[in-house]
Structure formats: C-alpha cells, structure tokens
Design an enzyme around this catalytic site. Sequence first.
Site, PDB file in Angstrom:
ATOM      1  CD  GLN A 133      -3.258  -0.564   2.006  1.00  0.00           C
ATOM      2  OE1 GLN A 133      -4.141   0.152   1.552  1.00  0.00           O
ATOM      3  NE2 GLN A 133      -3.278  -1.011   3.247  1.00  0.00           N
ATOM      4  CG  ASP A 134       3.387   4.408   1.655  1.00  0.00           C
ATOM      5  OD1 ASP A 134       3.114   5.132   0.678  1.00  0.00           O
ATOM      6  OD2 ASP A 134       3.838   4.862   2.725  1.00  0.00           O
TER       7      ASP A 134
END
Length: 324
Positions: free
Chosen positions: A201-202
């Site tokens: 997610q990042d």
Amino acid sequence: GIVPEATVRRRRGPADRRNMVDSYRGHILDGRYQVLDGAQGGMGCVLFCLDRQTHQAVALKLCADTAPPELFIAEGRKWILLGAHPYIVRALYAGKFVDPVREEVPREPSRAPPPIRYLVPIEGSATEEELPELPEPPPPPPKVRVYLVLEMIAKSSQTGSSLRHWLDDTPRIPSQALLRWAFQIAGAMEYASTKHGLIHQDIKPDNILITSSGDAKLTDFGVASVAGKEMVRGGTPVYMAPEHRAGHPSVRSDIYSFGITLAESFLGHVRPGYLALIRDGQLGAISESQLAILLQDGRPADEPRAMALCQALARIIKICTNPD
C-alpha cells in the site's frame, strides 16, 4: 502508522527531526539498545542503535504518539512474519521500554486561592498555623513506548540510503542500476503477495532502501494489509491507484505504485515538468511513444541502445499504470 485516505503525510522540519533524535542519543533503551543517531520520518522516529547484546547495528522504529500501540504491534507482526528475504528490510521483533525522555506538557496556570489572612474567620475554623500542608501532586506515570527492531541499512548516498536520496543526490543514475533495483523490488512485492497475501500500500522511492553493496530492499510495511481481510487504509496519494484512493486497494494497486515509482526513477532527476506529468496523474494522457522519448531524454549520453530500452520501459510503465 495509519494514514487517512488521500491525506499527505506531514513532514517535520529539520529542527524537529534533530531535536527528537538528539533527545534520545546516548540513552540505552530496554537495557540493550544504545542510541547512536536516528532520523525523523513522516510517521515516527527511527533510531540507529548498537545492540549491546549482539554487538550489531540495528534500527528501532518507535510507535508515534498518535498511533495506538496495539495497532502498531499488530502491523509489526505482519512484517516480522515475512521472515528473511534478500530484498526486504527484515523486521526482527517488537518490544517496549519506559521512555527515558519525558516531554514537559505545558499546564494552564491555576488561580491560587487568596491568602488565608484575607479570609473571614469562621467560628471553630482552623487557624493558619493549624492548616495541614497540601501534599505535592504525584508524578505522572512513566510513559511506555513500543518499538520494532529492524535490519539496519547504512547510509549509501550523500544524504541517506533511500531511493529518494539517490534520486536527489545523483543526476542520471545509470539504467543498469535502476533496472537492477526495479527487478529486486518486483521480486520483493511478489514474495509478500504470493507467500503472505500482503498488499504493501505504500510503494514509493522513500520506502526503497539501497544497501552499500548496491541492492534494493523494500521497507515500511506499516500499512500493509492481508488481501481479502480487514484493510488498514493508508498510502501516499501521488502514488495511489484510483481504486486505492477510492478505498479498495489490491495487489494491482501496488503494481500501479510500482509503475509510478519506476517512471519517477527515470524521469524525476531530468526536468521538474516531467515529474509533474506522472505525479498529477497524467500518464494516461501520454502515449507509449511519447513516454519513451521522455525517458530517453534522461539517459546518460554514453548508454548504448538507450531508445530500445526506453521503449520497453515505456511499455512496462503504461501496463503497470493502466487503470483498467
């Protein structure tokens, strides 16, 4: 830590970072970690320590004051369970310690009662000499911090060890190095996804560390979530896929972020206008051939077959960032 959807992470200024790191320097935490230096990131403090038991350098990621400790530990456990992988920064274990650094919390000044000599005496009341002394207020309870012990990645560029540092410090990084790092990070993403079902997610240059031996390692699984289960919502907006921004991240979202990171690696150090093209979500409006020309503009003049490479890169980037 948790980042609300489409919220840019606040970055502390240099003075804040140094002050927080300086306050810990020299302390021995949890009876074994001697703080040598550190860095303040957008979502917490990372301390560079000497483990006095193993005599090895480690990094301690501290839970931010705004994050629930239980959630920090739960997130860290997912990272720890990834185990050892050559292209993932390893999380070893979690712990807690009594914080030796106490921040003074300003209190509102209280209004002192008027001197007793100005009070009207009441029959049968105690005199000033007979009044008991008020006890001192008890000290505040000790603050307990939770932490995550990470593999230490030493500084590898002029200002740091992340791909972001490398892009800022080194103009026109050779394509061979950038491609090597891209393959390594892709392998790390595949391992986390297929073996553990994790969505990072990042994915972004700040979360890719370059070792002194020239390898790339993916780090910061703080907002990673298991696909199909309750999702932790987080990320950095300019790298987030449309479905991620809408609150539905998936493995494809990580691939999108990887594509943006790949484009930035080849374009970010050329012209600011090129970087705006990928950060403003305009890659979809650029044709594959146009993107190849932009990529070639950033390659060192002495690189052989630069155009053929850039055409292949443009195709990969367009596939990764295709919203469909």
